[in-house]
Structures are given as structure tokens and as C-alpha cells.
Write a protein that holds these residues in place. Structure first.
Motif, PDB file in Angstrom:
ATOM      1  N   ARG A 113      21.559  44.837  24.782  1.00 59.99           N
ATOM      2  CA  ARG A 113      21.928  46.064  24.068  1.00 59.99           C
ATOM      3  C   ARG A 113      22.309  47.181  25.031  1.00 59.99           C
ATOM      4  NH1 ARG A 113      17.072  45.628  19.553  1.00 59.99           N
ATOM      5  NH2 ARG A 113      18.173  44.196  18.147  1.00 59.99           N
ATOM      6  N   VAL A 129      17.104  40.676  24.851  1.00 61.25           N
ATOM      7  CA  VAL A 129      17.859  41.401  23.826  1.00 61.25           C
ATOM      8  C   VAL A 129      18.000  42.873  24.214  1.00 61.25           C
ATOM      9  CG1 VAL A 129      17.800  42.217  21.438  1.00 61.25           C
ATOM     10  CG2 VAL A 129      17.303  39.825  21.942  1.00 61.25           C
ATOM     11  N   ALA A 130      16.951  43.448  24.767  1.00 61.89           N
ATOM     12  CA  ALA A 130      17.019  44.847  25.205  1.00 61.89           C
ATOM     13  C   ALA A 130      18.059  45.013  26.305  1.00 61.89           C
ATOM     14  CB  ALA A 130      15.650  45.310  25.693  1.00 61.89           C
ATOM     15  N   GLY A 158      11.272  36.733  28.364  1.00 63.05           N
ATOM     16  CA  GLY A 158      10.947  36.981  26.964  1.00 63.05           C
ATOM     17  C   GLY A 158      12.211  37.340  26.208  1.00 63.05           C
ATOM     18  N   MET A 159      12.342  36.853  24.980  1.00 69.45           N
ATOM     19  CA  MET A 159      13.550  37.117  24.203  1.00 69.45           C
ATOM     20  C   MET A 159      13.719  38.605  23.925  1.00 69.45           C
ATOM     21  SD  MET A 159      16.251  35.791  23.074  1.00 69.45           S
ATOM     22  CE  MET A 159      15.770  34.082  23.438  1.00 69.45           C
ATOM     23  N   ASN A 160      12.627  39.318  23.689  1.00 66.75           N
ATOM     24  CA  ASN A 160      12.733  40.756  23.430  1.00 66.75           C
ATOM     25  C   ASN A 160      13.310  41.489  24.641  1.00 66.75           C
ATOM     26  OD1 ASN A 160      11.679  40.481  20.865  1.00 66.75           O
ATOM     27  ND2 ASN A 160       9.590  41.020  21.467  1.00 66.75           N
ATOM     28  N   GLU A 161      12.872  41.073  25.831  1.00 66.14           N
ATOM     29  CA  GLU A 161      13.395  41.691  27.051  1.00 66.14           C
ATOM     30  C   GLU A 161      14.883  41.410  27.194  1.00 66.14           C
ATOM     31  OE1 GLU A 161      12.804  41.507  31.925  1.00 66.14           O
ATOM     32  OE2 GLU A 161      11.777  40.070  30.630  1.00 66.14           O
ATOM     33  N   GLN A 176      19.264  37.424  15.976  1.00 64.56           N
ATOM     34  CA  GLN A 176      19.674  38.826  16.089  1.00 64.56           C
ATOM     35  C   GLN A 176      21.102  39.035  15.584  1.00 64.56           C
ATOM     36  OE1 GLN A 176      17.535  41.258  17.265  1.00 64.56           O
ATOM     37  NE2 GLN A 176      15.964  39.647  17.320  1.00 64.56           N
TER      38      GLN A 176
END
Length: 230
Positions: A118, A114-115, A109-112, A28
Motif C-alpha cells: 500500500r 500488504v502494508a 507476515g501477510m499484514n506487513e 485483499q
């Protein structure tokens, strides 16, 4: 601030976790630093001036909660996202009360993650004051006029319902503990059941399916989070 300008300090004593975070966050475009214990983390904060810290609560030389309390007590204003085991609800609540910005439970989870990063960065970068109108999906809240609408239709809330929603809006995307919400709305009231009753009533008015809420999300054993505006 672009991702490439953001340095994240990972504080975790498990090499596999640090590697997972390093690889995932590097994709990212975040710059990554690592610390395997509290001593190294304290030195890294002073030397590298990271923009955000990911902090594991189970460190070998100092409890993560004590390190968090030390940093906040010294006035460190960086966003701090906690890593915790899924069963450590008490530790999560304590961390949030000590000033953590958010948390993610292992396994995550990586998406969680990263969210969450942010959201934490965005909250810290926001200028003082708040947007007069908050919008997420079909829900809009005018904080100046105190008008709440769902799909363009005004919804009448009781004063306490509005106060709860207003606080959630002011911290949209962040988890707020039961205790924090109780203190903000009722001052000295400590019975979380009062909060649950009002949240249930609030969901009945703003959620299309109250039993499967889209806006006011439950963080089990911790508190509530308002889905961030889109």
C-alpha cells in the motif's frame, strides 16, 4: 485506485511462496499474476502491465538484482517490492540502491507485506509536490515554514537534524539506506557513524522514548524508515 483494479506480479521460483502470496493477496482483492523465473517475468510485464511487482532475489535463470537493474535501466516505473532472506542485508541494500521501492524478509507476515504494498502504490500515485505539513502521532513537520512540533510544542533542530528529518518525511513509510541519506545530507561523506550520531540526537528531541523509537525506525543493516503519517 481500488485494490480490485490493482494487478500484482509475483516473481518467485518457489511454488509454496507463490501460493502463499496468491491466497493472501487475493483476499485483499488484488489481481494476481505469477512468474517462476526472470524470462516469464519479463514477458508478463510486457503482456499484462501489472501495477506492482513482488520480486524474489533468488531466481534460477537470472539474479533478481540483475532483473531489477534491467527493468529500471529500461525505464520501468512500476513499484517493486523485494522478497529476501533475513540475512541478506547486502542484497537488500543493493536492491534499494537499484530502485526497489521496499523489501520484506522471509519469513514474512501477510499484514506487513500488504502494508508495504500500500505504501509503495501510494507513493507512485501521489501527485507531484508534497504536503506542506506532515503529521504522524504527536509529531508534525511543516516543510514550508521548517517548523517541527511534538505534542504541539515546537522543537528546535540543528540544520543537519532537520535535513535528515525532512528527507525521511519526503519518503515517509519507505526505508532509506544509509548511503542514500549520507549522499542527500553530506554529499560525499560515507561514514555511517555520522548519520547514526545525528539520528540519535534527533530521536532525543522528537521521541518520547528514544531507545524505543516510535517515529524513526531502524532497519537493521539497511537504514531508517519514518513511520508513515496517520
Amino acid at each position: 485506485m481500488t485494490n480490485s483494479a490493482v494487478r500484482i506480479l509475483i516473481v518467485d521460483d518457489e511454488p509454496p511462496i507463490r501460493k502463499l502470496l496468491r491466497v493472501g493477496l487475493s483476499t485483499q482483492d488484488y489481481a494476481i499474476s505469477e512468474a517462476m523465473n526472470a524470462k516469464v517475468a519479463i514477458e508478463a510485464v510486457k503482456a499484462e502491465r501489472p501495477n506492482l511487482i513482488i520480486l524474489d532475489l533468488g531466481l534460477p535463470d537470472m539474479p533478481g538484482l540483475d532483473l531489477l537493474a534491467k527493468w529500471r535501466g529500461e525505464g520501468l516505473d512500476l513499484p517493486i517490492v523485494i522478497l529476501s532472506s533475513r540475512t541478506d542485508e547486502a542484497g537488500i541494500v543493493k536492491a534499494l540502491e537499484l530502485g526497489a521501492d521496499d523489501y520484506v524478509t522471509k519469513p514474512f507476515g501477510m499484514n506487513e507485506l500488504v502494508a508495504r504494498i500500500r505504501v509503495a502504490l501510494r507513493h507512485r500515485l501521489q501527485s507531484q509536490g508534497e504536503k506542506p505539513v506532515f503529521q504522524t502521532g504527536d509529531l508534525s513537520v511543516d516543510l514550508v515554514k521548517r517548523v517541527v512540533k511534538v505534542a504541539g510544542k515546537e522543537v528546535k533542530l540543528s540544520p543537519k537534524e532537520y535535513d535528515i528529518l525532512r528527507i525521511l518525511v519526503q519518503h515517509a513509510g519507505k526505508v532509506l539506506t544509509h548511503r542514500f541519506l549520507l549522499e542527500q545530507v553530506w554529499d560525499s561523506l560515507t561514514d555511517v557513524q555520522y548519520l547514526r550520531v545525528y539520528v540519535r540526537q534527533l530521536r532525543q528531541k522528537i521521541e518520547q522514548t528514544p531507545d524505543q523509537p516510535r517515529y524513526i525506525l531502524t532497519e537493521t543493516g539497511v537504514g531508517y524508515r519514518l513511520q508513515e503519517g496517520q
